[in-house]
Design an enzyme around this catalytic site. Structure first.
Site, PDB file in Angstrom:
ATOM      1  N   CYS A 307       0.721   4.860  -3.718  1.00  0.00           N
ATOM      2  CA  CYS A 307       1.195   3.724  -2.918  1.00  0.00           C
ATOM      3  C   CYS A 307       0.165   3.374  -1.835  1.00  0.00           C
ATOM      4  O   CYS A 307      -0.999   3.159  -2.147  1.00  0.00           O
ATOM      5  CB  CYS A 307       2.575   4.029  -2.342  1.00  0.00           C
ATOM      6  SG  CYS A 307       3.372   2.606  -1.567  1.00  0.00           S
ATOM      7  N   ILE A 308       0.555   3.339  -0.556  1.00  0.00           N
ATOM      8  CA  ILE A 308      -0.404   3.014   0.496  1.00  0.00           C
ATOM      9  C   ILE A 308      -1.499   4.079   0.569  1.00  0.00           C
ATOM     10  O   ILE A 308      -2.639   3.791   0.954  1.00  0.00           O
ATOM     11  CB  ILE A 308       0.283   2.838   1.864  1.00  0.00           C
ATOM     12  CG1 ILE A 308      -0.703   2.302   2.905  1.00  0.00           C
ATOM     13  CG2 ILE A 308       0.930   4.132   2.334  1.00  0.00           C
ATOM     14  CD1 ILE A 308      -0.080   2.006   4.252  1.00  0.00           C
TER      15      ILE A 308
END
Length: 575
Positions: A307-308
């Site tokens: 994800c991030i």
């Protein structure tokens, strides 16, 4: 048509009146709408005023649908009464015309409204998407089952429990008001981080002001010589990858003969408000790579970003590959898990993240120094309001029941904060300006970032039902890097698509093959065979070929990096 004719044209007058009403209503609501939710709805409504004939026809269609629905419901009720045996049980509340009419009226209106927004002429697709998102928020809140007197099952529960369901529901509501005002999703009493969650054996072997680095104890006699370093998201905590043993992504890797390190991010405080994305890059993956290489005595690592954390890893890879940096040999190859690097179409989050909402958030962060974890969690819940908000509202308050004990939901509720400077940079430069995917437009830690400089092999995972990082947007990585890509698409969503252990019989399936920048995502998918099960074995096979030969397991830590604490460490415990 002259001015005099316009003045006496009833249709034109009605159009202008409706337009003025829309604008006046919007001006009244705007001060109470810091997220800008009403803006796309206003644009759609104004577009309707420019097509009065079409709108009138649609209203006529709507009126006809309601009339037909009324007739059908009452006729079905009368028919059922005529054929009903007098010895049968009492009428099911849900089948009474009152409840049936409310339920079907809501469903009809919801479908009609979504269709009207989708077919609106004179506005962009982005406006339609945003208007659809915000209208669904309102419609989800208005669903009949959310209210006691229009939920026949809740009424039955009240009668059967002699009122105990509502008494318990009121107590649950009072408890939630003392917490954050949202209905509780999980019974937290059944879980303990470091107990029945995040219990894969290991040690914290490094700590700085932003990360603890955990090294896991080997579970095999031999291991691959190249270590795997995992960069998880710092939205929530790392142990999503180390839930119960059978579901643990980390334990699975260790049991397959890999030396595994994972970053556990610190939960930022007010004093960390100036922590930047540069700091996350330097103190996070770069430092983790350095420590892992020193302990394992390996020149290279395999890096995994989720994800991030994957967005940061992609930035780091471009940073390492900058010609003036000359550090492109540190990461041998890499893996991205449900990660965006091109934010042009970021899914439903794109409807929430706007100039208005970012300004509002920045004002809040300027007062507290961070974005609160509860606020982030509630934002994520709003992306799926039916399942993540109103389901628990009904269960907890109208039925007076306790939420379930589910490890994934426990993790989801274990929120973290985002430091002010980093979060503002991330929202503006990635979501609003989309600069990460544009060559040399974004600078991190002294170097401009160009993803095209990345030549290391990549394994990239996406998920069909992912509403946070839509898979077709994740597929854009094929157009942005110059190394070979093996792209995998799994069924399920953002979390369950990654936390996806092998089970028998298989719950999910996947597609995997060479990424193709010249091919549309749907065509790429259509060319591949859908395989039953999880993508984990496919990745392990790919990874095993790239992590070197078998060697004796390295010791845990070293003289320079001694063990500081047992896994899962101290940062993960911070609230």
């Amino acid at each position: 048509m002259n001015e005099e004719t316009k003045k006496t044209d009833p249709q034109k007058q009605l159009q202008e009146l409706f337009s003025q009403m829309v604008k006046q209503t919007s001006s009244m609501i705007s001060p109470m709408d810091p997220l800008g939710a009403t803006k796309p709805l206003q644009q759609v409504a104004e577009a309707w005023t420019h097509n009065p004939q079409q709108f009138a026809e649609e209203m006529q269609s709507w009126t006809q649908q309601i009339g037909e629905m009324n007739t059908r419901i009452w006729q079905e009720f009368l028919d059922s009464q005529n054929t009903k045996d007098s010895s049968e049980d009492a009428q099911d509340l849900a089948e009474l015309p009152y409840f049936k009419w409310i339920r079907e009226y809501y469903q009809t209106y919801s479908t009609w409204m979504e269709k009207q927004i989708k077919e609106t002429e004179g506005v962009s697709e982005k406006v339609k998407e945003d208007a659809t998102f915000w209208s669904k928020q309102a419609l989800s809140a208005l669903a009949p089952n959310n209210y006691f007197w229009t939920n026949p099952s809740a009424i039955n529960e009240f009668v059967e429990t002699k009122g105990e369901s509502l008494r318990s529901g009121l107590q649950n509501w009072l408890n939630d008001q003392q917490r954050d005002g949202m209905p509780e999703m999980v019974d937290k009493t059944q879980f303990e981080v470091g107990g029945n969650l995040a219990n894969t054996q290991g040690k914290v072997i490094f700590r700085n002001e932003l990360i603890e680095l955990i090294q896991y104890a080997p579970l095999t006699e031999k291991v691959h010589e190249v270590p795997v370093v995992i960069i998880p998201p710092w939205i929530n905590k790392y142990y999503i990858l180390d839930l119960k043993p059978k579901k643990s992504f980390i334990r699975n890797l260790v049991s397959q003969g890999f030396s595994v390190f994972v970053i556990s991010w610190k939960n930022p405080t007010r004093e960390m408000r100036e922590t930047s994305m540069d700091d996350y890059l330097i103190l996070g993956p770069l430092k983790a790579f350095e420590v892992a290489r020193a302990i394992v005595k390996s020149k290279q690592v395999h890096a995994v970003g989720y994800c991030i954390g994957g967005t940061l890893l992609a930035s780091t890879m471009a940073w390492l590959n900058h010609p003036e940096n000359r550090k492109d040999d540190i990461v041998r190859d890499w893996t991205l898990l449900v990660t965006l690097v091109d934010f042009e179409r970021p899914g439903e989050l794109g409807s929430i993240i706007s100039e208005d909402s970012v300004k509002y958030l920045e004002e809040q962060m300027s007062q507290q120094g961070y974005m609160d974890g509860i606020q982030m969690g509630n934002t994520m819940r709003s992306l799926r309001p039916d399942g993540l908000i109103w389901h628990y509202f009904i269960n907890n308050y109208l039925f007076g029941k306790q939420p379930p004990s589910i490890d994934l939901l426990f993790w989801n509720d274990d929120a973290t904060r985002m430091p002010e400077k980093m979060q503002s940079f991330y929202l503006r430069e990635c979501y609003l300006n989309n600069r990460l995917c544009r060559p040399d437009e974004l600078e991190l830690a002294g170097y401009p970032i160009d993803l095209r400089r990345i030549k290391q092999p990549l394994y990239c995972v996406s998920a069909v039902q992912d509403h946070i990082t839509p898979w077709k947007q994740v597929y854009r990585i094929n157009n942005l890097v110059n190394g070979p890509v093996r792209f995998a698409l799994t069924t399920s969503g953002h979390i369950a698509g990654v936390v996806n252990p092998p089970v028998d019989p298989p719950k999910r399936s996947f597609w995997a093959g060479k990424g193709n920048a010249s091919m549309d995502p749907e065509k790429w998918q259509a060319k591949l065979k859908q395989q039953p099960g999880t993508w984990w074995p496919d990745w392990i096979e790919w990874l095993g070929k790239r992590c070197g030969g078998s060697v004796n397991p390295p010791r845990i830590g070293s003289r320079k990096y001694p063990a500081l604490a047992d896994a899962p460490g101290t940062y993960v415990m911070e609230t």
